[in-house]
Design a protein around this motif. Structure first.
Motif, PDB file in Angstrom:
ATOM      1  N   SER A 350     -29.544   7.950  32.897  1.00 56.80           N
ATOM      2  CA  SER A 350     -30.002   7.715  34.265  1.00 56.80           C
ATOM      3  C   SER A 350     -31.066   6.633  34.226  1.00 56.80           C
ATOM      4  CB  SER A 350     -30.569   9.012  34.866  1.00 56.80           C
ATOM      5  OG  SER A 350     -30.953   8.826  36.202  1.00 56.80           O
ATOM      6  N   ALA A 351     -30.693   5.426  34.694  1.00 58.98           N
ATOM      7  CA  ALA A 351     -31.550   4.239  34.613  1.00 58.98           C
ATOM      8  C   ALA A 351     -31.884   3.918  33.158  1.00 58.98           C
ATOM      9  CB  ALA A 351     -32.820   4.411  35.441  1.00 58.98           C
ATOM     10  N   LEU A 352     -30.836   3.700  32.376  1.00 64.89           N
ATOM     11  CA  LEU A 352     -30.959   3.354  30.958  1.00 64.89           C
ATOM     12  C   LEU A 352     -31.726   2.042  30.813  1.00 64.89           C
ATOM     13  CD1 LEU A 352     -30.073   3.962  28.020  1.00 64.89           C
ATOM     14  CD2 LEU A 352     -27.955   2.724  28.523  1.00 64.89           C
ATOM     15  N   ALA A 353     -32.647   1.995  29.862  1.00 62.68           N
ATOM     16  CA  ALA A 353     -33.488   0.808  29.733  1.00 62.68           C
ATOM     17  C   ALA A 353     -33.620   0.332  28.297  1.00 62.68           C
ATOM     18  CB  ALA A 353     -34.875   1.079  30.326  1.00 62.68           C
ATOM     19  N   GLY A 354     -34.340   1.088  27.453  1.00 59.16           N
ATOM     20  CA  GLY A 354     -34.640   0.635  26.104  1.00 59.16           C
ATOM     21  C   GLY A 354     -33.653   1.127  25.070  1.00 59.16           C
ATOM     22  N   SER A 366     -33.944   4.981  25.948  1.00 63.58           N
ATOM     23  CA  SER A 366     -34.923   5.449  26.932  1.00 63.58           C
ATOM     24  C   SER A 366     -34.344   5.332  28.333  1.00 63.58           C
ATOM     25  CB  SER A 366     -36.229   4.651  26.831  1.00 63.58           C
ATOM     26  OG  SER A 366     -36.018   3.275  27.106  1.00 63.58           O
ATOM     27  N   GLU A 367     -34.698   6.311  29.185  1.00 59.63           N
ATOM     28  CA  GLU A 367     -34.202   6.366  30.561  1.00 59.63           C
ATOM     29  C   GLU A 367     -35.372   6.460  31.525  1.00 59.63           C
ATOM     30  OE1 GLU A 367     -30.844   9.397  30.791  1.00 59.63           O
ATOM     31  OE2 GLU A 367     -31.571   9.602  28.739  1.00 59.63           O
ATOM     32  N   GLN A 368     -35.363   5.594  32.542  1.00 55.52           N
ATOM     33  CA  GLN A 368     -36.466   5.534  33.490  1.00 55.52           C
ATOM     34  C   GLN A 368     -36.481   6.718  34.451  1.00 55.52           C
ATOM     35  OE1 GLN A 368     -38.368   1.864  34.232  1.00 55.52           O
ATOM     36  NE2 GLN A 368     -38.414   2.573  32.128  1.00 55.52           N
ATOM     37  N   TYR A 369     -35.321   7.104  34.990  1.00 54.38           N
ATOM     38  CA  TYR A 369     -35.297   8.193  35.976  1.00 54.38           C
ATOM     39  C   TYR A 369     -35.392   9.555  35.308  1.00 54.38           C
ATOM     40  CZ  TYR A 369     -33.898   4.736  39.481  1.00 54.38           C
ATOM     41  OH  TYR A 369     -33.852   3.661  40.330  1.00 54.38           O
ATOM     42  N   ALA A 370     -34.746   9.718  34.195  1.00 49.04           N
ATOM     43  CA  ALA A 370     -34.757  11.021  33.534  1.00 49.04           C
ATOM     44  C   ALA A 370     -36.070  11.282  32.804  1.00 49.04           C
ATOM     45  CB  ALA A 370     -33.589  11.118  32.551  1.00 49.04           C
ATOM     46  N   GLY A 371     -36.826  10.235  32.506  1.00 53.84           N
ATOM     47  CA  GLY A 371     -38.069  10.407  31.784  1.00 53.84           C
ATOM     48  C   GLY A 371     -37.861  11.006  30.410  1.00 53.84           C
ATOM     49  N   ARG A 372     -36.897  10.497  29.668  1.00 50.90           N
ATOM     50  CA  ARG A 372     -36.612  11.052  28.348  1.00 50.90           C
ATOM     51  C   ARG A 372     -36.118   9.966  27.411  1.00 50.90           C
ATOM     52  NH1 ARG A 372     -30.754  14.228  29.129  1.00 50.90           N
ATOM     53  NH2 ARG A 372     -29.602  12.384  29.843  1.00 50.90           N
ATOM     54  N   VAL A 373     -36.148  10.285  26.119  1.00 53.02           N
ATOM     55  CA  VAL A 373     -35.572   9.443  25.076  1.00 53.02           C
ATOM     56  C   VAL A 373     -34.550  10.290  24.335  1.00 53.02           C
ATOM     57  CG1 VAL A 373     -36.011   8.240  22.914  1.00 53.02           C
ATOM     58  CG2 VAL A 373     -37.626   8.014  24.807  1.00 53.02           C
ATOM     59  N   GLN A 374     -33.314   9.809  24.255  1.00 56.72           N
ATOM     60  CA  GLN A 374     -32.279  10.525  23.513  1.00 56.72           C
ATOM     61  C   GLN A 374     -32.132   9.920  22.112  1.00 56.72           C
ATOM     62  OE1 GLN A 374     -28.752  12.078  25.640  1.00 56.72           O
ATOM     63  NE2 GLN A 374     -29.312  10.687  27.300  1.00 56.72           N
ATOM     64  N   MET A 375     -31.763  10.778  21.170  1.00 54.46           N
ATOM     65  CA  MET A 375     -31.608  10.349  19.780  1.00 54.46           C
ATOM     66  C   MET A 375     -30.188  10.633  19.307  1.00 54.46           C
ATOM     67  SD  MET A 375     -33.890  11.401  16.408  1.00 54.46           S
ATOM     68  CE  MET A 375     -33.661  13.168  16.649  1.00 54.46           C
ATOM     69  N   PHE A 376     -29.558   9.627  18.729  1.00 51.13           N
ATOM     70  CA  PHE A 376     -28.197   9.726  18.211  1.00 51.13           C
ATOM     71  C   PHE A 376     -28.198   9.315  16.734  1.00 51.13           C
ATOM     72  CE2 PHE A 376     -28.197   8.634  22.668  1.00 51.13           C
ATOM     73  CZ  PHE A 376     -27.244   9.465  23.239  1.00 51.13           C
ATOM     74  N   ARG A 377     -27.095   9.566  16.076  1.00 49.74           N
ATOM     75  CA  ARG A 377     -26.929   9.139  14.684  1.00 49.74           C
ATOM     76  C   ARG A 377     -25.687   8.272  14.571  1.00 49.74           C
ATOM     77  NH1 ARG A 377     -25.519   7.968   9.906  1.00 49.74           N
ATOM     78  NH2 ARG A 377     -26.187   9.165   8.066  1.00 49.74           N
ATOM     79  N   TYR A 378     -25.871   7.047  14.101  1.00 47.16           N
ATOM     80  CA  TYR A 378     -24.755   6.140  13.883  1.00 47.16           C
ATOM     81  C   TYR A 378     -24.153   6.405  12.509  1.00 47.16           C
ATOM     82  CZ  TYR A 378     -22.454   1.870  12.271  1.00 47.16           C
ATOM     83  OH  TYR A 378     -21.575   0.983  11.728  1.00 47.16           O
ATOM     84  N   VAL A 379     -22.857   6.647  12.457  1.00 51.30           N
ATOM     85  CA  VAL A 379     -22.131   6.846  11.206  1.00 51.30           C
ATOM     86  C   VAL A 379     -21.691   5.473  10.704  1.00 51.30           C
ATOM     87  CG1 VAL A 379     -20.150   7.935  10.104  1.00 51.30           C
ATOM     88  CG2 VAL A 379     -21.376   9.136  11.925  1.00 51.30           C
TER      89      VAL A 379
END
Length: 455
Positions: A350-354, A366-379
């Motif tokens: 939601s409003a993806l930024a960084g 990072s997401e501006q509207y959700a106020g969160r940072v998600q973490m993934f793992r690249y294989v």
């Protein structure tokens, strides 16, 4: 005589009846209190949400049975709450003060929480740095324990509008402040070391070339990328792009509000040319190499690209602010895979930024509207190849039973080659050959570019 005896018996019977009545009253009150307590506990117990029952280990891209290339791990949004103490029996002073039984007097301070996170960076200790323009602080999350430190406005520094972050190999932190028109430099102990302001109007995304010791600063107001020496005295070396044209240029090598930058292992510079809906590539000397991307909403197209990062295999990851998706390309611009879509669930945005990728192949968004940072793992390609070989051996062992499995691809296969397909976050397969390589007019997916915050 008989009269006195009768009175004594009557008194004893009355006392016995009174005692029995008192016992019954106490039992009834106790049973009622116990029933009420159980009822209150039942009411207080929260209902499980979908996040409580969701198995995040199954959130992967692409969908099985294809070999996993991206895996969802976790998210960050606030300071870790303190452990709740066991409720003790209320004392007479608490009861006098109006505190209910089992309730404790709250003396907890408010927890710091992300509001509008943007810039991301990771140091050598695997700590995640997040710039938040509304909180006016830099959040530093321990990615393992989730403990939080802060670089606060008015304490360690004075901040205006925080945007981009970058960290070099010595853990020196660079912070872009668009409002105060400068880049602050902190040492590894988070003490201000220097400030860079020469030539800047609205600094945004940052990137460090550790090999050539360059600091790249995207300035959307100037329509330029400024190149500085990454070591003191942080001298301005050159500028890339033409300024003073009111964001109207679309010629190769020029920009219209560039917002973010990334550097690959060969020193090549990748720039999110946000209003032109494309990515431009330059060599370490600032010479234009190529551009890729067009306006549109289909896979491989852009609608306000912002965050950009390079993984260990050289793939280019681009965050699309309007479409709320992350797309992965070859350095030449061939689409490989994408994930995301509008929403609040893991893997949606939601409003993806960084966007940032660390040396452990972890991807942060990072997401501006959700106020969160998600973490993934690249294989990585090597890990995917190892999995392919394992499946191949397993397939050979089961050949006698007539069983087989889809071995998948050993690397991220270019979309559109040989009729291969890509998958979106919902697992819907789309024929890549019908999307990649055609113009927006041919796909019918082009349109006006919506206006968004270009920081």
């Amino acid at each position: 005589m008989f009269s006195m005896h009768d009175n004594t018996i009557s008194r004893r019977v009355g006392a016995a009846v009174l005692a029995i009545g008192m016992v019954l009253a106490l039992l009834t009150t106790s049973a009622h209190a116990e029933k009420k307590k159980k009822k209150n506990l039942a009411v207080a117990k929260p209902k499980p949400t979908i996040m409580d029952v969701l198995d995040i280990s199954k959130i992967v891209w692409p969908n099985p049975p294809a070999i996993t290339r991206i895996r969802y791990l976790n998210y960050f949004c606030s300071q870790k709450p303190p452990e709740t103490p066991t409720a003790a029996k209320a004392r007479w002073m608490d009861r006098l003060a109006g505190v209910a039984v089992g309730q404790t007097v709250s003396n907890e301070r408010r927890l710091f929480q992300l509001v509008t996170p943007y810039g991301l960076a990771v140091d050598s200790k695997n700590r995640l740095y997040v710039a938040d323009s509304k909180v006016h602080a830099i959040f530093i999350f321990d990615s393992e324990t989730r403990d939080l430190q802060l670089i606060k406005n008015g304490a360690q520094a004075r901040f205006g509008l925080l945007t981009g972050l970058a960290i070099d190999d010595s853990d020196r932190l660079f912070v872009a402040d668009s409002e105060l028109r400068r880049v602050l430099v902190f040492d590894a102990k988070h003490t201000i070391e220097s400030s860079i302001s020469e030539g800047l109007a609205n600094p945004s995304g940052l990137a460090i070339d550790n090999e050539n010791r360059f600091l790249y600063v995207a300035d959307p107001e100037l329509d330029q990328v400024l190149v500085y020496d990454a070591d003191p005295p942080y001298k301005l070396l050159r500028k890339i792009g033409t300024t003073g044209k009111a964001h109207t240029l679309s010629t190769p090598g020029d920009f219209s509000k560039p917002t973010n930058v990334a550097v690959d292992k060969d020193g090549n510079l990748f720039v999110s040319d946000t209003l032109n809906d494309r990515v431009e590539v330059f060599d370490a000397d600032g010479k234009f190499i190529r551009t890729f991307g067009k306006p549109g909403d289909g896979p491989g197209y852009f609608a306000r690209p912002k965050g950009i990062a390079i993984d260990g295999d050289g793939h280019v990851w681009v965050a699309d602010a309007v479409q709320d998706r992350v797309q992965v390309f070859t350095p030449e611009g061939q689409l490989l895979i994408w994930m995301g879509g509008h929403g609040a669930y893991p893997g949606q945005f939601s409003a993806l930024a960084g966007l940032a990728i660390d040396k452990n192949n972890r991807v942060f968004t990072s997401e501006q509207y959700a106020g969160r940072v998600q973490m993934f793992r690249y294989v990585t390609d090597a890990e995917a190849m190892e999995e392919r070989d394992r499946r191949k051996a397993q397939k050979q062992n089961k050949a006698a039973d007539g069983k087989s499995e889809n071995s998948g691809a050993h690397r991220l296969a270019p979309a559109g080659s040989g009729g291969e397909s890509i998958e979106n976050a919902s697992g819907v397969r789309e024929a890549a050959t019908s999307l990649v390589g055609k113009s927006p007019a041919e796909t019918g997916r082009a349109g006006k570019r919506p206006e968004t915050n270009t920081h």
